[in-house]
Design a protein around this motif. Structure first.
Motif, PDB file in Angstrom:
ATOM      1  N   MET A  66      10.035  20.544 -13.035  1.00  0.00           N
ATOM      2  CA  MET A  66       9.644  20.127 -11.703  1.00  0.00           C
ATOM      3  C   MET A  66       8.500  19.108 -11.678  1.00  0.00           C
ATOM      4  N   PRO A  67       8.665  18.007 -12.395  1.00  0.00           N
ATOM      5  CA  PRO A  67       7.696  16.930 -12.219  1.00  0.00           C
ATOM      6  C   PRO A  67       7.992  16.219 -10.900  1.00  0.00           C
ATOM      7  N   TYR A  68       7.191  15.218 -10.545  1.00  0.00           N
ATOM      8  CA  TYR A  68       7.494  14.452  -9.332  1.00  0.00           C
ATOM      9  C   TYR A  68       8.809  13.696  -9.517  1.00  0.00           C
ATOM     10  N   SER A  69       8.980  13.127 -10.728  1.00  0.00           N
ATOM     11  CA  SER A  69      10.183  12.325 -10.946  1.00  0.00           C
ATOM     12  C   SER A  69      10.582  12.325 -12.419  1.00  0.00           C
ATOM     13  N   PRO A 109       0.797  -1.238   0.000  1.00  0.00           N
ATOM     14  CA  PRO A 109       0.000   0.000   0.000  1.00  0.00           C
ATOM     15  C   PRO A 109       0.826   1.284   0.000  1.00  0.00           C
ATOM     16  N   SER A 110       2.051   1.246   0.500  1.00  0.00           N
ATOM     17  CA  SER A 110       2.779   2.518   0.518  1.00  0.00           C
ATOM     18  C   SER A 110       3.784   2.641  -0.631  1.00  0.00           C
ATOM     19  N   ALA A 111       3.775   1.693  -1.563  1.00  0.00           N
ATOM     20  CA  ALA A 111       4.693   1.781  -2.716  1.00  0.00           C
ATOM     21  C   ALA A 111       4.167   2.777  -3.747  1.00  0.00           C
ATOM     22  N   LEU A 112       5.097   3.258  -4.587  1.00  0.00           N
ATOM     23  CA  LEU A 112       4.671   4.077  -5.727  1.00  0.00           C
ATOM     24  C   LEU A 112       4.143   3.140  -6.807  1.00  0.00           C
ATOM     25  N   LEU A 113       3.066   3.551  -7.427  1.00  0.00           N
ATOM     26  CA  LEU A 113       2.465   2.709  -8.451  1.00  0.00           C
ATOM     27  C   LEU A 113       2.223   3.571  -9.689  1.00  0.00           C
ATOM     28  N   GLN A 114       3.071   3.337 -10.690  1.00  0.00           N
ATOM     29  CA  GLN A 114       3.094   4.208 -11.869  1.00  0.00           C
ATOM     30  C   GLN A 114       2.440   3.548 -13.077  1.00  0.00           C
ATOM     31  N   CYS A 115       1.726   4.358 -13.840  1.00  0.00           N
ATOM     32  CA  CYS A 115       1.179   3.861 -15.105  1.00  0.00           C
ATOM     33  C   CYS A 115       1.558   4.812 -16.237  1.00  0.00           C
ATOM     34  N   ASP A 116       2.022   4.251 -17.357  1.00  0.00           N
ATOM     35  CA  ASP A 116       2.378   5.073 -18.528  1.00  0.00           C
ATOM     36  C   ASP A 116       1.103   5.435 -19.280  1.00  0.00           C
ATOM     37  N   ASN A 157      -0.802   5.858  -8.389  1.00  0.00           N
ATOM     38  CA  ASN A 157      -0.584   7.158  -7.729  1.00  0.00           C
ATOM     39  C   ASN A 157       0.493   7.995  -8.425  1.00  0.00           C
ATOM     40  N   LEU A 158       0.892   7.575  -9.627  1.00  0.00           N
ATOM     41  CA  LEU A 158       1.889   8.330 -10.387  1.00  0.00           C
ATOM     42  C   LEU A 158       1.647   8.059 -11.872  1.00  0.00           C
ATOM     43  N   PHE A 159       1.619   9.123 -12.671  1.00  0.00           N
ATOM     44  CA  PHE A 159       1.323   8.968 -14.095  1.00  0.00           C
ATOM     45  C   PHE A 159       2.544   9.373 -14.908  1.00  0.00           C
ATOM     46  N   SER A 160       2.870   8.557 -15.904  1.00  0.00           N
ATOM     47  CA  SER A 160       4.132   8.780 -16.612  1.00  0.00           C
ATOM     48  C   SER A 160       3.920   9.114 -18.091  1.00  0.00           C
ATOM     49  N   PHE A 161       4.735  10.082 -18.559  1.00  0.00           N
ATOM     50  CA  PHE A 161       4.696  10.502 -19.962  1.00  0.00           C
ATOM     51  C   PHE A 161       6.094  10.381 -20.555  1.00  0.00           C
ATOM     52  N   THR A 162       6.124  10.127 -21.862  1.00  0.00           N
ATOM     53  CA  THR A 162       7.406  10.079 -22.555  1.00  0.00           C
ATOM     54  C   THR A 162       7.794  11.484 -22.988  1.00  0.00           C
ATOM     55  N   TRP A 163       9.053  11.836 -22.764  1.00  0.00           N
ATOM     56  CA  TRP A 163       9.590  13.073 -23.318  1.00  0.00           C
ATOM     57  C   TRP A 163       9.671  12.914 -24.823  1.00  0.00           C
ATOM     58  N   LYS A 164       9.196  13.762 -25.716  1.00  0.00           N
ATOM     59  CA  LYS A 164       8.600  14.974 -25.317  1.00  0.00           C
ATOM     60  C   LYS A 164       7.283  15.050 -26.038  1.00  0.00           C
ATOM     61  N   ASN A 218       1.062  21.332 -16.011  1.00  0.00           N
ATOM     62  CA  ASN A 218       0.146  22.294 -15.387  1.00  0.00           C
ATOM     63  C   ASN A 218      -1.224  21.661 -15.147  1.00  0.00           C
ATOM     64  N   ARG A 219      -1.726  20.973 -16.163  1.00  0.00           N
ATOM     65  CA  ARG A 219      -3.036  20.320 -16.030  1.00  0.00           C
ATOM     66  C   ARG A 219      -3.015  19.290 -14.906  1.00  0.00           C
ATOM     67  N   MET A 220      -1.992  18.418 -14.940  1.00  0.00           N
ATOM     68  CA  MET A 220      -1.917  17.343 -13.954  1.00  0.00           C
ATOM     69  C   MET A 220      -1.776  17.916 -12.547  1.00  0.00           C
ATOM     70  N   ASN A 221      -1.035  19.015 -12.413  1.00  0.00           N
ATOM     71  CA  ASN A 221      -0.900  19.675 -11.118  1.00  0.00           C
ATOM     72  C   ASN A 221      -2.243  20.193 -10.620  1.00  0.00           C
ATOM     73  N   GLU A 222      -2.982  20.822 -11.536  1.00  0.00           N
ATOM     74  CA  GLU A 222      -4.308  21.338 -11.186  1.00  0.00           C
ATOM     75  C   GLU A 222      -5.187  20.222 -10.641  1.00  0.00           C
ATOM     76  N   TRP A 223      -5.092  19.051 -11.281  1.00  0.00           N
ATOM     77  CA  TRP A 223      -5.930  17.922 -10.883  1.00  0.00           C
ATOM     78  C   TRP A 223      -5.356  17.179  -9.680  1.00  0.00           C
ATOM     79  N   GLY A 224      -4.120  17.524  -9.332  1.00  0.00           N
ATOM     80  CA  GLY A 224      -3.515  16.917  -8.144  1.00  0.00           C
ATOM     81  C   GLY A 224      -2.851  15.576  -8.396  1.00  0.00           C
ATOM     82  N   TYR A 225      -2.421  15.287  -9.634  1.00  0.00           N
ATOM     83  CA  TYR A 225      -1.762  14.015  -9.923  1.00  0.00           C
ATOM     84  C   TYR A 225      -0.277  14.214 -10.196  1.00  0.00           C
TER      85      TYR A 225
END
Ligand code: MG
Length: 497
Positions: A458-461, A380-387, A415-422, A431-438
């Motif tokens: 300044m993304p999360y990671s 439950p406390s691990a990061l769980l990322q989806c592309d 709890n973490l969403f991933s995008f490919t550069w660029k 900006n959008r994802m920040n607004e939505w809190g993700y």
């Protein structure tokens, strides 16, 4: 020795100013046209619209590259296109009176590569600001700010009106004297101006006259310039590439709140490079080896690339204990969904890798809803990322629907969403994802320049190959060994920070 460029000189100058004036607010001033904005597409638009309005065909074949001229810009261009001399005045008037604030012209505004990334970097440095000083008239303030902020959004850059000096509408002097007025305007407000970037030699000459103590670094953007080059002050430095990798000193700590992930720790060599570094997270691509029923690390599936004779594998169990021993964070790319998860769960539960140093990455092709739900339940406390690259167009154009899908995925435990550069505009997505809190991870970074650009959004990671020999990172990437790097094996020296 590192080569000296206008960017490294600016870098040294800024660091030195920071040391000398610790309590002061530092300011870097930028000209706009031909410094931030490439005016050639606008110019091209003006000329082709002349043709349209006058039923002529002088500029039908005019390309952007043709406009890379200097001194007496228009006159030279018209000559080179063999346009009859008697037409020159009419074309000159047309260009002069052209209303570039109309929407068509606004969309022709394009920034030079790297300049908005550089402005972004300065804007987030402590006690540092960026100001704009332009020869455009005050009456264009709203339209100019609007277009700059529209362009800036993709880079998370924002200009406020109070950091913007335009030539007053009733100005009777020339442009260079209005640049001095702009400089003094900011100095009177208490800023310490440390650098001035402009493409016009005569503007820099004016600034140098207004700066007898030589405190302001004069940077000459060698894009297009109309004034004579011999008016460039001797102490000015010219350049035409805006590069974060030259601006940001190698020993500068990267922002702590951005988590770094070393990609493709699948081979012994990359694993050792990763362990020498101070990068906390290492990402492995996990696969089942059907011949031995073991779990191995491998970037490509056996379907996409067959096993080579003598191919050496790292075994998951070995790597697991090394991560645990070295207290590094383990990021597991689940390439085969549920069956793989079932096999690694007992192994993971035996280690001391807890939520703080466990991260799972998946995508919607190889992992299903119940894969994510199981992981979230077991760890439950691990990061769980989806592309989620496939959602990019929807995030831009159908944001409400995109948000609904993300909310649903969040309930699966992601709890973490991933995008490919660029993707087209990473800053906009952030900006959008920040607004939505993700929180957002960025991956697929090709080189050091892109890495720095991504980090300072300044993304999360940020997940990268750390294939940056310029900074003594010698990652070899997730691909077939050797295909992503060109330096000799084990060139790496231990990197301590
Ligand atoms: Mg200019």
């Amino acid at each position: 020795m590192k080569k000296r460029t206008w960017m490294t000189i600016l870098s040294d100058h800024y660091q030195e100013a920071r040391r000398q004036h610790q309590d002061e607010h530092l300011l870097i001033l930028f000209d706009i046209d031909d410094t931030i904005i490439d005016v050639r597409p606008i110019f091209q638009l003006m000329l082709t619209s002349f043709d349209q309005q006058h039923n002529t065909q002088y500029f039908t074949n005019l390309s952007i590259e043709d406009i890379s001229l200097q001194e007496e810009v228009l006159e030279n261009l018209l000559d080179s296109l063999q346009i009859p001399a008697e037409k020159h005045a009419a074309i000159g008037d047309w260009v002069h009176q052209y209303d570039w604030t109309q929407s068509e012209a606004l969309t022709a505004h394009k920034p030079f590569n790297g300049v908005l990334e550089m402005i972004r970097w300065f804007q987030i440095q402590p006690n540092t600001s960026v100001g704009l000083v332009t020869g455009r008239f005050e009456r264009t303030r709203t339209a100019t700010l609007h277009i700059l902020n529209l362009l800036g959004e993709s880079f998370r850059v924002n200009f406020s009106s109070d950091m913007f000096f335009l030539r007053p509408d009733n100005w009777e002097g020339d442009v260079p004297s209005s640049k001095i007025a702009g400089l003094q305007h900011f100095q009177e407000q208490g800023y310490r101006v440390i650098a001035f970037i402009d493409n016009e030699p005569e503007n820099l000459e004016a600034i140098s006259r207004a700066d007898p103590d030589r405190e302001i670094l004069l940077l000459h953007a060698e894009t297009m310039f109309a004034s004579r080059r011999d008016r460039l002050p001797q102490r000015a430095v010219s350049g035409n590439e805006y590069l974060l990798s030259e601006l940001i000193p190698e020993n500068q700590l990267l922002p702590e709140r951005v988590h770094m992930v070393w990609n493709g720790v699948n081979t012994r060599r990359n694993f050792e490079e990763f362990l020498k570094s101070d990068v906390f997270w290492g990402k492995i691509d996990l696969r089942s080896d059907f011949s031995s029923e073991g779990l191995i690390l491998r970037a490509d599936s056996f379907l996409s690339r067959e096993s080579e004779r003598n191919e050496e594998w790292l075994w998951f169990e070995t790597v697991l204990s090394e991560f645990s021993l070295q207290e590094k964070g383990l990021n597991i790319h689940l390439t085969e969904g549920n069956p793989l998860l079932e096999r690694i769960t007992p192994l993971l539960l035996q280690t001391n890798l807890g939520g703080k140093n466990l991260w799972f990455s998946g995508d919607l092709v190889n992992s299903k809803k119940d894969t994510f739900e199981s992981i979230s339940h077991l760890f439950p406390s691990a990061l769980l990322q989806c592309d989620i690259d496939s959602l990019v167009p929807m995030i831009y154009h159908m944001p409400e629907q995109a948000e609904r899908i993300l909310r649903e995925m969040f309930t699966w435990g992601i709890n973490l969403f991933s995008f490919t550069w660029k993707p087209a505009y990473p800053g906009k997505i952030l900006n959008r994802m920040n607004e939505w809190g993700y929180p957002v991870n960025i991956q697929g970074i090709p080189d050091l320049e892109a890495f720095l650009q991504a980090v300072y959004l300044m993304p999360y990671s940020v997940t990268a190959d750390f294939n940056f020999p310029e900074w003594n990172f010698f990652g070899v990437g997730a691909g077939v060994d050797g295909s992503f790097y060109s330096y000799p094996q084990y060139a790496g020296i231990p990197r301590a920070r």
